[in-house]
Design an enzyme around this catalytic site. Structure first.
Site, short mmCIF file in Angstrom:
data_model
loop_
_atom_site.label_atom_id
_atom_site.label_comp_id
_atom_site.label_asym_id
_atom_site.label_seq_id
_atom_site.Cartn_x
_atom_site.Cartn_y
_atom_site.Cartn_z
N ARG A 421 65.39 37.20 27.81
CA ARG A 421 64.51 36.04 27.76
C ARG A 421 64.60 35.23 29.05
NH1 ARG A 421 62.14 34.66 22.90
NH2 ARG A 421 62.92 35.81 21.10
N GLU A 450 69.67 39.92 20.89
CA GLU A 450 69.10 39.49 19.61
C GLU A 450 69.03 40.68 18.67
OE1 GLU A 450 65.51 37.24 19.87
OE2 GLU A 450 66.14 36.19 21.69
N GLU A 461 55.58 38.53 20.10
CA GLU A 461 56.20 37.40 20.80
C GLU A 461 56.39 37.71 22.27
OE1 GLU A 461 59.77 34.16 20.37
OE2 GLU A 461 60.20 36.25 19.98
N ASP A 518 46.37 35.21 23.99
CA ASP A 518 45.78 33.91 24.27
C ASP A 518 45.57 33.79 25.78
OD1 ASP A 518 44.82 31.40 24.13
OD2 ASP A 518 46.72 30.42 23.67
N HIS A 740 57.83 36.46 8.56
CA HIS A 740 58.01 37.83 9.05
C HIS A 740 56.73 38.19 9.79
CE1 HIS A 740 61.61 38.07 6.64
NE2 HIS A 740 60.93 37.87 5.52
N CYS A 742 55.93 40.50 11.77
CA CYS A 742 55.49 41.90 11.81
C CYS A 742 54.67 42.25 10.59
CB CYS A 742 56.69 42.84 11.94
SG CYS A 742 58.11 42.36 10.98
#
Length: 774
Positions: A421, A450, A461, A518, A740, A742
């Protein structure tokens, strides 16, 4: 010659005998832009069919007429019945002399075509005006005597000559230009508006006259009067009735078989039709195609095998209206009004594969006419094409591994992207550059440190965070224009454009993996992305260069575009008052740099005479030349993932929707399509939830959508395509909601009151970055 009752077309073999004769016309035809032709094989009546392959036209009419016998009162406007015409001959054959050679837009034709114009026969003198006609109709309604009206319709539609005599604005003028059809549109509209409210025998007389006109054996090229008659007949509202479809089909067949020069006239004349009438014509053609594909009463029509030319003919005529629509700015109707949603229910991949194998000849496919295929159907084609490419690439990797006697690993079937990240952009750039050969595999993302398993949510994400970081103004790759609310490529020169390639690859991966992003690019960006839609083999060929206009600049820099528009309309002396040259200035890292728009541009003043050239060169510089290297890298990045013939089916607007989805949220539609697990939609918690969500601001609604699905955009198929689910969480009501992404699933504890639900929901959706496993 055709005798009465003979088959409608000679044998298929005869078509080959015409090749030499047609070959002489090839050079002349190549000067004209072809409109995609129907296939030779599937278009039955558009070429020549085997003897006795089709039932005769008269038998069609007789069959339909028998079904309609017994319908009452001839003197009242009732259900339309096709007249029983004795000794009806079949329509004369037509030959397919319009063939697709290359994709050339119809507006590339010169304003006037120098084609031999057949002499126009002298027209009968008809003096009836719109007012005279309307007075006759009113008298007939009050008196019940329809004879004068019946006589007018019978005479007017008895032949193409009579149609011109009635509706031509001036029978003594030839009207041989594309700018003026010479048709008295008001009179045509008045006659057609009254037609469906006349007694049945009047309506039958019109159809009988149309059949007579279509049955004439044409010799030589069509006259402009013939084209006028076709243009007028197409507007007949009777063709909305399925009982007239046999006649309508033959009219469409004759129009589809006209020469390209004649099509050119029809296209330009059609763009002058009023929006309401134009939309009715398009809807009528779409309905004709839909009902031929899926007839409500199959017995109403001839068997499909005997009229395979119906759909190709109608689709080709529809292509003429689509071409007319594209010539007008703004268009007469929206491009989505040409979509036929019925095609969503046919085997689209078979259509796509036929088109891939046979191109624009030999076999009809709706993919030859992509304007008729809805964006939802195109998305299905692109998704399945992507899936097939993914399977093929994964299979090849497996075969390579086994052939080297190495142990297969499941990870080799995916594009595995592992990023930190804290180094999101650099890690992503390295991963995609290193794994360029795997870009067409299914994407899987892992964030270092993670425990999240990527079932789709981590991928979403990754896209969102990466796009957000790359498009941040401080990053310097893109400039955000507040007045147009969109991003554009920074024109700053740099040593390495690989990050632009990364953004292109990201967009390609999003389309390839059905993820909405976006991203706020203007429409001209997607136009450039399809220039050309297939990457050229010659790497020296320029890419991403499209024919941009001042309208395109308005989408990016509206203030500058407005200033240039003012320059074009300025009535004073441009040279003396503006004192400009063919030179532009740009600030780069605090330094003002100048660029010539043409050789020695700094010495060429802008004048009233050359200001149009100046504006066009200025727009081209801003949207093409100044950002060429940046956009070329972006273009190649996108096509490195998304290279597919399916892109040929897309308009720029459709690429934008596939990439970004729709920004317009309809939470009521989401409520209607939501599924529940552990809850009923009538439960108090669910009612509280929707009361709160429907009262949210647009910003909070987007945050909720992002929290639950990983994206704040709506996919192509609308809210229903999200498959949104609310599940009951058996945890304490002190807990926040969990998502969730997904599975597009929201886990909601059974909060006791509306206030508590609203508070916890807002906290949850406003702090939604990061993944973890319980």
């Amino acid at each position: 010659e055709l005798s009465q009752g003979s088959a409608a077309a000679p044998s298929a073999e005869e078509g080959g005998e015409d090749e030499e004769e047609e070959g002489e016309k090839e050079k002349e035809r190549e000067k004209l832009p072809p409109i995609p032709s129907a296939s030779n094989a599937a278009a039955g009546g558009l070429e020549r069919a085997a003897k006795n392959q089709f039932s005769t036209f008269s038998s069609f009419i007789t069959t339909i007429n028998q079904k309609k016998e017994g319908i009452g009162n001839r003197n009242s406007p009732t259900q339309l019945v096709i007249p029983n015409i004795k000794n009806v001959r079949d329509l004369p054959p037509i030959c397919l002399d319009v063939r697709q050679k290359q994709r050339i837009p119809i507006d590339t034709l010169p304003q006037e075509l120098k084609a031999p114009i057949p002499p126009e026969p002298s027209l009968p003198i008809r003096t009836k005006t719109v007012k005279d006609f309307q007075d006759d109709v009113e008298k007939a309604k009050s008196s019940g005597d329809w004879k004068p009206v019946h006589d007018f319709y019978s005479t007017t539609f008895d032949s193409f000559l009579e149609i011109n005599a009635a509706f031509k604005k001036d029978t003594n003028s030839p009207f041989n230009t594309i700018e003026d059809s010479g048709i008295d549109a008001n009179f045509v509209n008045a006659v057609y508006d009254a037609l469906l409210n006349t007694p049945q025998d009047v309506q039958k007389s019109v159809l009988k006259g149309i059949i007579n006109g279509l049955l004439q054996e044409w010799k030589g090229p069509r006259t402009k009067d013939d084209l006028r008659a076709y243009c007028i007949l197409l507007q007949n509202p009777q063709f909305s009735n399925t009982s007239t479809y046999v006649i309508y089909a033959h009219l469409l067949r004759q129009i589809a078989a006209l020469t390209e020069a004649d099509h050119h006239f029809l296209v330009h004349w059609s763009k002058k039709i009023s929006q309401k009438r134009f939309k009715q014509l398009v809807d009528r053609l779409l309905q004709f195609i839909s009902l031929r594909l899926f007839p409500a009463k199959p017995e109403e029509f001839p068997p499909m095998v005997k009229c395979t030319w119906w759909i190709p003919s109608a689709t080709k005529v529809l292509a003429l209206f689509n071409a007319a629509n594209s010539l007008v700015s703004p268009p007469v109707i929206s491009y989505v009004d040409f979509y036929n949603s019925t095609l969503d229910h046919i085997d689209l991949m078979e259509e796509y594969h036929n088109w891939q194998c046979y191109g624009n000849s030999h076999r009809f496919s709706f993919c030859q006419y992509p304007f008729i295929i809805s964006i939802a159907a195109k998305k299905v084609i692109i998704q399945r094409d992507s899936e097939q490419q993914m399977i093929s690439i994964a299979r090849q990797s497996l075969v390579d591994k086994v052939s080297r006697r190495q142990k297969p690993d499941m990870n080799m079937l995916f594009l595995n992207v592992k990023v930190r990240r804290t180094h999101l952009v650099s890690d992503s750039l390295d991963e995609l550059a290193r794994k360029r050969a795997d870009l067409k595999k299914k994407l899987k993302v892992t964030f270092v440190g993670e425990a999240g398993l990527d079932m789709g949510g981590l991928t979403k994400e990754w896209f969102l965070l990466l796009i957000r970081q790359i498009f941040h103004p401080d990053y310097g790759m893109f400039t955000y224009h507040k007045d147009s609310h969109c991003h554009w490529f920074s024109s700053f020169k740099c040593d390495n454009y690989s990050e632009f390639r990364l953004v292109g690859a990201l967009m390609g991966l999003a389309v390839y993996n059905s993820i909405t992003l976006d991203i706020r690019f203007p429409l001209c960006c997607y136009k450039k992305l399809l220039s050309p839609p297939i990457v050229p083999c010659d790497h020296n060929t320029l890419v991403g260069i499209s024919g941009v206009t001042l309208d395109d600049l308005f989408q990016v820099m509206p203030e500058l575009a407005h200033g240039l528009s003012e320059l074009l309309s300025y009535e004073g002396n441009v040279e003396e008052d503006f004192y400009s040259t063919f030179q532009v200035f740009q600030e780069e890292f605090g330094v003002i740099k100048s660029y010539n728009l043409k050789p020695n541009g700094d010495k060429i003043p802008v004048t009233n005479q050359n200001r149009k050239e100046y504006v066009q060169l200025y727009v081209d510089f801003l949207l093409n030349k100044s950002i060429y290297k940046q956009f070329a890298a972006f273009y190649y990045g996108f096509h490195s993932v998304c290279a597919s013939y399916a892109l040929l089916l897309l308009r720029p607007e459709e690429v934008e929707i596939l990439v970004c989805g729709s920004p317009e949220l309809d939470m009521s539609a989401l409520q209607r399509s939501t599924q529940y697990e552990g809850y009923q939609k009538t439960d108090l918690t669910i009612r509280y939830f929707w009361d709160v969500v429907l009262e949210f601001s647009l910003d909070l609604q987007k945050k909720l959508l992002h929290f639950a699905t990983g994206s704040d955009r709506v996919p192509v198929g609308g809210m229903a395509d999200l498959n949104f689910k609310i599940s009951k969480s058996e945890t304490s009501t002190n807990w926040l909601p969990v998502a969730h992404t997904c599975f597009n699933q929201l886990c909601l504890p059974p909060y006791k009151n509306k206030k508590e639900l609203k508070q916890k929901l807002i906290i949850g959706i406003s702090n939604a970055e990061g993944f973890g496993l319980e």
